[in-house]
Write a protein that holds these residues in place. Structure first.
Motif, PDB file in Angstrom:
ATOM      1  N   UNK A 190       0.822  -1.203   0.000  1.00  0.00           N
ATOM      2  CA  UNK A 190       0.000   0.000   0.000  1.00  0.00           C
ATOM      3  C   UNK A 190       0.867   1.269   0.000  1.00  0.00           C
ATOM      4  N   UNK A 191       0.429   2.331  -0.667  1.00  0.00           N
ATOM      5  CA  UNK A 191       1.207   3.579  -0.759  1.00  0.00           C
ATOM      6  C   UNK A 191       1.524   4.229   0.582  1.00  0.00           C
ATOM      7  N   UNK A 192       0.691   3.977   1.608  1.00  0.00           N
ATOM      8  CA  UNK A 192       0.891   4.639   2.898  1.00  0.00           C
ATOM      9  C   UNK A 192       1.723   3.813   3.874  1.00  0.00           C
ATOM     10  N   UNK A 193       2.340   2.733   3.422  1.00  0.00           N
ATOM     11  CA  UNK A 193       3.145   1.870   4.290  1.00  0.00           C
ATOM     12  C   UNK A 193       4.531   2.460   4.510  1.00  0.00           C
ATOM     13  N   UNK A 194       5.205   1.980   5.572  1.00  0.00           N
ATOM     14  CA  UNK A 194       6.586   2.339   5.826  1.00  0.00           C
ATOM     15  C   UNK A 194       6.767   3.589   6.656  1.00  0.00           C
ATOM     16  N   UNK A 195       8.007   4.026   6.747  1.00  0.00           N
ATOM     17  CA  UNK A 195       8.347   5.235   7.480  1.00  0.00           C
ATOM     18  C   UNK A 195       8.126   6.459   6.585  1.00  0.00           C
ATOM     19  N   UNK A 196       8.440   7.629   7.112  1.00  0.00           N
ATOM     20  CA  UNK A 196       8.322   8.856   6.307  1.00  0.00           C
ATOM     21  C   UNK A 196       9.188   8.767   5.045  1.00  0.00           C
ATOM     22  N   UNK A 197      10.335   8.109   5.157  1.00  0.00           N
ATOM     23  CA  UNK A 197      11.230   7.979   4.002  1.00  0.00           C
ATOM     24  C   UNK A 197      10.523   7.268   2.856  1.00  0.00           C
ATOM     25  N   UNK A 198       9.945   6.099   3.124  1.00  0.00           N
ATOM     26  CA  UNK A 198       9.277   5.340   2.067  1.00  0.00           C
ATOM     27  C   UNK A 198       8.016   6.056   1.568  1.00  0.00           C
ATOM     28  N   UNK A 199       7.277   6.663   2.494  1.00  0.00           N
ATOM     29  CA  UNK A 199       6.046   7.352   2.108  1.00  0.00           C
ATOM     30  C   UNK A 199       6.339   8.512   1.150  1.00  0.00           C
ATOM     31  N   UNK A 200       7.328   9.318   1.504  1.00  0.00           N
ATOM     32  CA  UNK A 200       7.654  10.477   0.662  1.00  0.00           C
ATOM     33  C   UNK A 200       8.319  10.044  -0.644  1.00  0.00           C
ATOM     34  N   UNK A 201       9.178   9.029  -0.560  1.00  0.00           N
ATOM     35  CA  UNK A 201       9.839   8.546  -1.772  1.00  0.00           C
ATOM     36  C   UNK A 201       8.820   7.974  -2.748  1.00  0.00           C
ATOM     37  N   UNK A 202       7.801   7.293  -2.233  1.00  0.00           N
ATOM     38  CA  UNK A 202       6.759   6.711  -3.083  1.00  0.00           C
ATOM     39  C   UNK A 202       6.131   7.784  -3.970  1.00  0.00           C
ATOM     40  N   UNK A 203       5.801   8.916  -3.385  1.00  0.00           N
ATOM     41  CA  UNK A 203       5.122   9.971  -4.143  1.00  0.00           C
ATOM     42  C   UNK A 203       6.064  10.657  -5.134  1.00  0.00           C
ATOM     43  N   UNK A 204       7.340  10.708  -4.805  1.00  0.00           N
ATOM     44  CA  UNK A 204       8.316  11.237  -5.770  1.00  0.00           C
ATOM     45  C   UNK A 204       8.469  10.289  -6.962  1.00  0.00           C
ATOM     46  N   UNK A 205       8.517   9.006  -6.676  1.00  0.00           N
ATOM     47  CA  UNK A 205       8.695   8.002  -7.731  1.00  0.00           C
ATOM     48  C   UNK A 205       7.480   7.926  -8.655  1.00  0.00           C
ATOM     49  N   UNK A 206       6.311   8.204  -8.103  1.00  0.00           N
ATOM     50  CA  UNK A 206       5.092   8.197  -8.920  1.00  0.00           C
ATOM     51  C   UNK A 206       5.167   9.184 -10.076  1.00  0.00           C
ATOM     52  N   UNK A 207       5.845  10.288  -9.860  1.00  0.00           N
ATOM     53  CA  UNK A 207       5.902  11.349 -10.866  1.00  0.00           C
ATOM     54  C   UNK A 207       7.223  11.394 -11.632  1.00  0.00           C
ATOM     55  N   UNK A 208       8.043  10.370 -11.456  1.00  0.00           N
ATOM     56  CA  UNK A 208       9.351  10.335 -12.121  1.00  0.00           C
ATOM     57  C   UNK A 208       9.228   9.719 -13.520  1.00  0.00           C
ATOM     58  N   UNK A 209      10.182  10.034 -14.414  1.00  0.00           N
ATOM     59  CA  UNK A 209      10.157   9.480 -15.782  1.00  0.00           C
ATOM     60  C   UNK A 209      10.684   8.050 -15.839  1.00  0.00           C
ATOM     61  N   UNK A 210      10.052   7.158 -15.044  1.00  0.00           N
ATOM     62  CA  UNK A 210      10.434   5.746 -14.977  1.00  0.00           C
ATOM     63  C   UNK A 210       9.167   4.909 -14.906  1.00  0.00           C
ATOM     64  N   UNK A 211       9.313   3.604 -15.032  1.00  0.00           N
ATOM     65  CA  UNK A 211       8.184   2.690 -14.937  1.00  0.00           C
ATOM     66  C   UNK A 211       8.050   2.202 -13.491  1.00  0.00           C
ATOM     67  N   UNK A 212       7.545   3.090 -12.626  1.00  0.00           N
ATOM     68  CA  UNK A 212       7.412   2.764 -11.205  1.00  0.00           C
ATOM     69  C   UNK A 212       6.162   1.928 -10.988  1.00  0.00           C
ATOM     70  N   UNK A 213       6.347   0.746 -10.379  1.00  0.00           N
ATOM     71  CA  UNK A 213       5.222  -0.173 -10.177  1.00  0.00           C
ATOM     72  C   UNK A 213       4.729  -0.201  -8.734  1.00  0.00           C
ATOM     73  N   UNK A 214       5.334   0.628  -7.860  1.00  0.00           N
ATOM     74  CA  UNK A 214       4.862   0.708  -6.486  1.00  0.00           C
ATOM     75  C   UNK A 214       5.790   0.034  -5.496  1.00  0.00           C
ATOM     76  N   UNK A 215       5.280  -0.143  -4.278  1.00  0.00           N
ATOM     77  CA  UNK A 215       6.051  -0.804  -3.227  1.00  0.00           C
ATOM     78  C   UNK A 215       6.197  -2.294  -3.530  1.00  0.00           C
TER      79      UNK A 215
END
Length: 338
Positions: free
Chosen positions: A183-208
């Motif tokens: 789930x997107x809201x899992x993990x510490x602040x590091x994983x939570x914030x990184x998840x949202x950055x990766x969502x908008x990056x020019x890569x094929x991000x598939x999630x946690x």
């Protein structure tokens, strides 16, 4: 292609380094090698073991930085060591890539100081090629940065994606973020914030991605802070070693299992080869402005040969320029959003 190799890095130096270099220049016709280290010891070792030095030159470096030494000492106390001299050759343009099995900390520090990082990259990361049921994945960071910020994980993802596409030939590689749940809201602040950055990056991000799913090959690039990544790496190595020992014990249990072992020998050998780090050579130190490969400390000749091949492929496939373009694209997007 000019590959600089630290002749005194690793547990089996310089003998296995020299053997690996001789194998590499024989098999890969497009490379030349410069060895850095004590020239007298290098030539003596080569002569005693009948190792040819054709297409191999030697640049004298009288000292070696110990693995237990503080990494920062590579610039002060050990500026004339085999690793520092090799990195200096790379930085000055006298080599196209560098390979060392020496101290990881010293290599990360030395590469950042002498060769410098790619513009915009905050930290270099160790990218380790790991086997899966489907093939391979790249894990980064494998241990260079125990503590990370979210934007660092974003950069690791960009670098890993560029490497897998350019060097390993994976089209549109899938990128996953190591976490304790999908789930997107899992993990510490590091994983939570990184998840949202990766969502908008020019890569094929598939999630946690949960660690238990990584060996199944659900991702081509697995991103983590260096502490978590190193735990994943060492746990995987430990489980693989224990599994291999258990298979061997089972096959040697009695006559029936010995016969079964003979019938399964080719499949067991293929599995062993898949799990063998020597097949992949080493880990690219990603984020450095020129190709640097960290070979395993216990590398044998085969591992050094493959690390040299990996260094050549890294240099030839324009990975660094692709990383530069992706980082510049993100920075431009950030400026426009302000």
């Amino acid at each position: 292609m000019r590959i600089v190799v630290d002749a005194f890095g690793g547990d089996n130096a310089p003998l296995e380094v020299l053997r690996g270099c001789a194998m590499a220049v024989s098999e890969y016709q497009d490379i030349e090698i410069t060895l850095t280290g004590d020239e007298e010891k290098i030539r003596s070792c080569a002569a005693q073991n009948q190792i040819p030095l054709e297409k191999i030159t030697v640049r004298h470096a009288p000292t070696v930085i110990p693995v237990e030494e503080e990494p920062s000492e590579i610039r002060r106390k050990y500026a004339d060591c085999s690793m520092a001299v090799g990195l200096g050759l790379l930085a000055s343009g006298e080599g196209d890539a560098f390979v060392s099995a020496g101290s990881t900390g010293a290599l990360v520090m030395g590469a950042s100081l002498f060769v410098k990082r790619i513009k915009g990259i905050k930290r270099a990361a160790i990218g380790t090629i790991m086997p899966t049921m489907q093939g391979l994945y790249l894990l980064l960071d494998g241990g260079a940065n125990a503590e990370c910020r979210p934007e660092m994980l974003l950069q690791f993802a960009i670098m890993g994606s560029a490497y897998m596409e350019s060097v390993q030939g994976v089209k549109n590689p899938k990128v996953g973020l190591v976490n304790i749940g999908a789930e997107p809201n899992k993990g510490t602040d590091l994983q939570y914030e990184a998840y949202h950055l990766l969502q908008n990056a020019p890569i094929n991000f598939t999630g946690n991605v949960e660690p238990r799913d990584i060996p199944a090959g659900v991702c081509d690039v697995v991103v983590a802070d260096g502490f978590t990544g190193n735990v994943v790496l060492k746990l995987t190595e430990g489980v693989a070693l224990s599994f291999a020992r258990e298979i061997k014990r089972m096959f040697y249990k009695n006559l029936k299992t010995k016969i079964a072992g003979l019938l399964m020998s080719s499949e067991v050998a293929a599995f062993k080869g898949k799990m063998d780090y020597a097949e992949h050579g080493g880990a690219p130190l990603m984020g450095i402005a020129k190709p640097v490969i960290k070979a395993h400390g216990s590398s044998n000749a085969k591992a050094f040969k493959n690390a040299i091949r990996q260094a050549r492929d890294y240099a030839q496939n324009d990975v660094i320029h692709k990383i530069e373009r992706s980082v510049a694209q993100i920075r431009q997007r950030e400026k426009q959003s302000v």
